[in-house]
Design an enzyme around this catalytic site. Structure first.
Site, PDB file in Angstrom:
ATOM      1  N   ASP A   1       1.162  -0.985   0.022  1.00 25.68           N
ATOM      2  CA  ASP A   1      -0.039   0.059  -0.263  1.00 25.68           C
ATOM      3  C   ASP A   1       0.525   1.424  -0.128  1.00 25.68           C
ATOM      4  OD1 ASP A   1       1.085  -0.350   2.424  1.00 25.68           O
ATOM      5  OD2 ASP A   1      -1.107  -0.156   3.808  1.00 25.68           O
TER       6      ASP A   1
ATOM      7  N   GLY B   1      -2.036  -7.190  14.601  1.00 21.70           N
ATOM      8  CA  GLY B   1      -1.994  -7.564  12.734  1.00 21.70           C
ATOM      9  C   GLY B   1      -3.096  -7.364  11.486  1.00 21.70           C
TER      10      GLY B   1
ATOM     11  N   ASP C   1      -5.239   0.523   6.322  1.00 21.15           N
ATOM     12  CA  ASP C   1      -5.673  -0.099   7.040  1.00 21.15           C
ATOM     13  C   ASP C   1      -7.219   0.626   7.611  1.00 21.15           C
ATOM     14  OD1 ASP C   1      -3.271  -1.998   7.367  1.00 21.15           O
ATOM     15  OD2 ASP C   1      -2.493  -1.563   9.121  1.00 21.15           O
TER      16      ASP C   1
ATOM     17  N   LYS D   1       4.171  -2.593  16.299  1.00 18.90           N
ATOM     18  CA  LYS D   1       4.686  -1.198  14.510  1.00 18.90           C
ATOM     19  C   LYS D   1       5.870  -0.603  15.167  1.00 18.90           C
ATOM     20  CE  LYS D   1       1.252  -1.102  11.813  1.00 18.90           C
ATOM     21  NZ  LYS D   1      -0.033  -0.967  10.715  1.00 18.90           N
TER      22      LYS D   1
END
Lengths: 525, 424
Positions: free
Chosen positions: A65, A171, A221, A270
């Site tokens: 992305d 995730g 997301d 992350k």
């Protein structure tokens, strides 16, 4: 952003749905009424509304992305709820945050009276930073929409109670779900219950919100969390424009497509691992694009997350120079398949240093000094590495983008080719994607590999990691008929072995079947 | 990097917030409104302003009104402010030449306030070593916990550098070079700039600000004080050209007795490490190199901090590291064996003016409310020294003042002088 209805026969709403008490979907009633009670017991009054945003699972198209290649996610049943009480004008408007999960300690802070931005400290990992991201982008939006009201005045104070069942670091994008729910709540708190929040606006403003906490992510997301529709997966495109297109899965003749989500239970934060994992990959693919551009003597524009061009842009520049195609690729699947296939040949021929590129190697390839290289590519977000694996990363991106196009064709073609044939083809694409994530992108882990192995051995057609990787969740393609078989195999061979005393409730949260769920919405109390 | 994980650390304690009495917070001007105030705004359940003292009561009243400090009382003199018992912590943000008188009077009269536990002062601690010693002694006798704004110690870049050094990632330190810039001590100065900044006797100078903060940061990163030093102080610009509000030359000149350059060299007591420093006074800024550079060379790697503005304690820096991978540390994208690890640490959106001060307040709150279950700090912090945890105290300030005094003596006596702080 564009929200397109071109792949569905239903007329989907363009603004965030707002339910009143009567219209509440039955499935959500117990959770909404519980969070209202919880809010009441900690704050001593009833909340004004509850904002909700779901997690997502990405079916295929991971780590592309931020290179502007399209992806195929869907919103899932797990979601994040924020019950909110809007405070009436008081001395100094303040924000109070309480989380159902005791891992996230209570927070309280005041808003600057002059309407200036709150500051976010990206050097620490703190859950309230994600709240501040959502607040900040919502505030910036409100300032442009209602400058007289918000340009030099603070937002309303809020009391918030947060309850989520999207596993954090799983995730499934708990961070985006939180940020989207917060941005929605802030806009609702400072407008009115009649104000319609457009899905396009909410996606647009939240896409880069996470950059404030130091994660240089793409926009998948947020698009999935905001634009999700029940029974629909999403085709999300980033170029030539950010666009989400909901579509239904093809109907099987004898069964029904389902997805099992199974959590490795390896927590992958992350933010905390960004310098060696997530942000480093963003740097590697950006450097790869520029090394390719340099080798083929084409120029890239200042787009992408590092404003240094992307691999997609390289593809366009290459096609313009060597094939005389002046227009950038418009997303047409057939053209895309041809061009991406050629890009894979280009990578194979040009990025020959398979063991990786040192700073010196990369600087030489880009014909700049090591200092210039460090300044241009390494100072946007903290990074830490021994070698930049340009070959592997670029190969993953182009091949994964190709798999997304093939998957889209499979999922949206109306012709029936037999259930088995379809499931195997789609499953193979997922399996190849997992292999590429593991061997080329280095974002899998032994636990993920183990879950995929068990699922496939017990009837899953395709199994892969989802989200950023390095732990977190896996997704498995099954049918309604064999879902239970795969689920129980995972339960017995993975969870009961590793976590002997796992309570059955935790097991239900670790491995579950999800249908595509509705995106962000509001419940007025 | 565990000290960076804060989600579980409560910032809403069960106890009441620390009641803060502020000397020198004005909504209209000064440093406190730009740094301390936005920091406190982020921690309202741990700090609450209850008293305000400014040169005139009107400033305090207007500030209370503008900032809606509804819990705060305005005071017009130090003695009644000091004895006001609705204060747990006093923050002093005044011009350094006035600091000594105010702090001494405050400490004396604060005996009437049994609740006073903390005194937080801006750096530097008075005009000179003599004042700093007297303040330190008086605070010790009064029995309060002291805090000094050597906030460079809380900069994420400094903390990261300290982590890398303490984990052995650059091996033993071989040598160090520093270049910095004092900002105001070049050929020009703004017409509105206060005169005391340019008066050698005021104690606010290239030595106290640029050198003091930067050298404290260096000692903190390397976990070592100096063993001997040598310095040359220059005043080659006795008159500066005055600039109007738009930065245009007015044609007028003003006298400057404060130094405009400092050459400093010395050795760190730990490892006898050579340190070479050149502090430029101010404008014009360097054209071909950064205005702030701390370059640390080790046997197994190098570490460099760079900044565009000269002030390490309040600017957004970039950290470069290349060297050894620490065994068992954060897993690193692996290359061929024996390859070095490269790290670049820069936080694009970090607000270092507010952020570093905010981290001092967070450290005070962690200390007071014991909100961090991992803390190992004693109930009273005599000095932070080289700990990651905690905050710098008057004792830490005194050590920097002693070093500055040695710098002045070395320059005057034209000789290399021993310095020993390990024993203090």
């Amino acid at each position: 952003m564009i929200l397109s209805n071109e792949l569905t026969s239903l007329k989907l709403p363009m603004s965030v749905h707002s339910f009143d008490t009567k219209g509440l979907p039955a499935g959500l009633r117990p959770r909404v009424s519980r969070i209202v009670n919880d809010f009441q017991s900690v704050y001593g009054q009833t909340p004004h509304f509850v904002s909700r945003s779901p997690g997502r699972v990405n079916l295929i198209g991971d780590h592309i992305d931020y290179v502007d290649f399209s992806v195929l996610p869907m919103a899932i049943d797990a979601d994040l709820l924020c019950a909110v009480g809007v405070l009436s004008t008081e001395d100094i408007p303040s924000i109070t945050l309480i989380n159902e999960d005791p891992k996230f300690a209570q927070r309280k802070f005041d808003l600057p009276l002059d309407g200036s931005d709150i500051s976010i400290d990206p050097s620490v990992s703190d859950w309230s930073n994600y709240f501040k991201c959502g607040l900040l982008v919502a505030q910036q939006h409100l300032k442009t929409q209602f400058p007289q009201k918000f340009q030099e005045a603070p937002l309303a104070g809020m009391e918030m109670y947060v309850s989520g069942n999207v596993p954090t670091g799983g995730g499934l994008s708990s961070s985006a779900a939180f940020i989207c729910a917060v941005a929605l709540a802030v806009i609702r708190s400072n407008t009115s219950s009649n104000y319609k929040v457009s899905k396009q606006v909410l996606t647009q403003i939240t896409v880069k919100a996470e950059h404030y906490v130091g994660v240089n992510n793409g926009g998948m997301d947020q698009a999935a969390s905001v634009c999700g529709e029940s029974e629909h997966a999403l085709y999300v495109e980033f170029q030539p424009q950010l666009k989400a297109t909901p579509f239904k899965f093809p109907e099987l003749q004898n069964s029904e497509i389902q997805f099992i989500i199974a959590n490795t239970m390896v927590v992958s934060n992350k933010v905390e691992t960004a310098p060696t994992n997530y942000n480093l990959r963003v740097v590697e693919v950006t450097v790869a694009a520029n090394v390719l551009a340099s080798k083929f003597k084409v120029a890239l524009q200042r787009t992408g997350n590092l404003e240094k061009g992307t691999l997609r842009e390289f593809m366009d520049a290459y096609y313009s120079r060597y094939h005389g195609v002046s227009e950038p690729w418009d997303g047409n699947a057939e053209d895309g398949i041809i061009r991406l296939t050629e890009m894979l040949h280009v990578v194979e021929k040009s990025l020959t240093q398979q063991e990786g590129y040192s700073v010196q190697d990369a600087a030489t390839a880009l014909q700049c000094s090591q200092q210039e290289f460090a300044r241009d590519y390494l100072t946007n977000f903290p990074v830490r590495f021994e070698a930049l694996k340009l070959y592997q990363r670029a190969k993953h991106v182009f091949s994964e983008a190709l798999r997304v196009l093939l998957a889209l064709k499979l999922l949206t073609s109306r012709k029936s080719e037999g259930d088995q044939r379809f499931l195997e083809s789609f499953g193979d694409l997922m399996n190849e994607s997992q292999k590429s994530c593991d061997t080329l992108y280095g974002c899998s882990c032994p636990e993920t590999d183990e879950l995929c192995r068990i699922a496939k051995a017990n009837g899953a057609y395709g199994s892969r990691l989802t989200g950023a990787g390095w732990g977190g969740c896996t997704v498995h393609l099954v049918t309604r008929d064999n879902a239970e078989q795969v689920r129980s195999a995972l339960a017995n061979q993975y969870y009961r072995k590793r976590f002997r005393n796992m309570p059955s409730e935790e097991l239900r949260e670790a491995v579950f079947i999800s249908k595509p769920a509705q995106g962000s919405c509001l419940f007025e109390i | 990097m565990n000290n960076n994980k804060r989600s579980y650390v409560s910032t809403v304690p069960k106890a009441n917030p620390l009641r803060v009495g502020f000397i020198g917070l004005s909504a209209y001007k000064g440093w406190a409104i730009k740094s301390h105030y936005p920091a406190i705004l982020q921690l309202p359940s741990q700090f609450q302003v209850t008293a305000l003292l400014n040169l005139d009561i009107e400033t305090s009243l207007a500030t209370i009104k503008k900032l809606k400090l509804t819990k705060a009382t305005a005071f017009s003199d130090v003695s009644s402010f000091a004895s006001y018992d609705n204060v747990d912590m006093v923050v002093i943000s005044v011009n350094v030449p006035e600091l000594f008188t105010i702090v001494m009077e405050l400490l004396e009269n604060s005996k009437a306030n049994p609740n006073l536990k903390y005194i937080y002062s801006e750096w530097s601690l008075g005009k000179n070593l003599k004042e700093a010693e007297a303040i330190h002694k008086a605070a010790k006798e009064r029995g309060v916990q002291t805090i000094i704004s050597l906030q460079g110690r809380k900069s994420p870049y400094v903390v990261r550098a300290k982590e890398l050094v303490s984990e052995g990632c650059i091996g033993d330190i071989n040598s160090i070079e520093i270049a910095a810039n004092g900002g105001w001590y070049g050929y020009e100065r703004p017409i509105k700039s206060p005169k005391y900044l340019y008066d050698a006797a005021s104690g606010v100078s290239l030595l106290s600000i640029a050198f003091g903060h930067t050298i404290d940061i260096l000692q903190y990163i390397t976990a070592s004080y100096f063993s001997e030093i040598n310095a040359m102080i220059f005043n080659n610009i006795p008159y500066q050209v005055l600039l109007d509000e738009h930065g245009k030359k007015t044609g007028e000149k003003a006298e400057k007795t404060a130094p405009d350059h400092l050459l400093f060299q010395g050795s760190l007591s730990h490892g006898n490490v050579p340190v070479s420093c050149s502090f430029k006074g101010g404008t014009p800024v360097k054209k071909f190199s950064k205005n702030l550079v701390i370059d640390i060379h080790g046997t197994k790697g190098d570490l460099k901090l760079e900044g565009d503005a000269g002030f390490a304690e309040m600017s957004n820096l970039v950290l470069y590291f290349c060297g050894l991978k620490k065994e068992g540390s954060m897993n690193v994208s692996t290359g061929s064996s024996g390859a070095e690890t490269m790290e670049v640490y820069h936080l694009r959106n970090y607000n270092s003016v507010v952020g570093n001060i905010l981290r001092i307040y967070e450290a005070i709150a962690d200390f007071h409310f014991r909100t961090n279950p991992r803390t190992k700090l004693p109930p009273k912090l005599e000095r932070q020294g080289f700990l990651f945890e905690g905050f710098p105290t008057f004792k830490d300030a005194l050590i920097v003042h002693q070093l500055i005094q040695r710098v002045i003596e070395s320059s005057q006596q034209k000789t290399t002088l021993p310095t020993s702080f390990e024993a203090v």
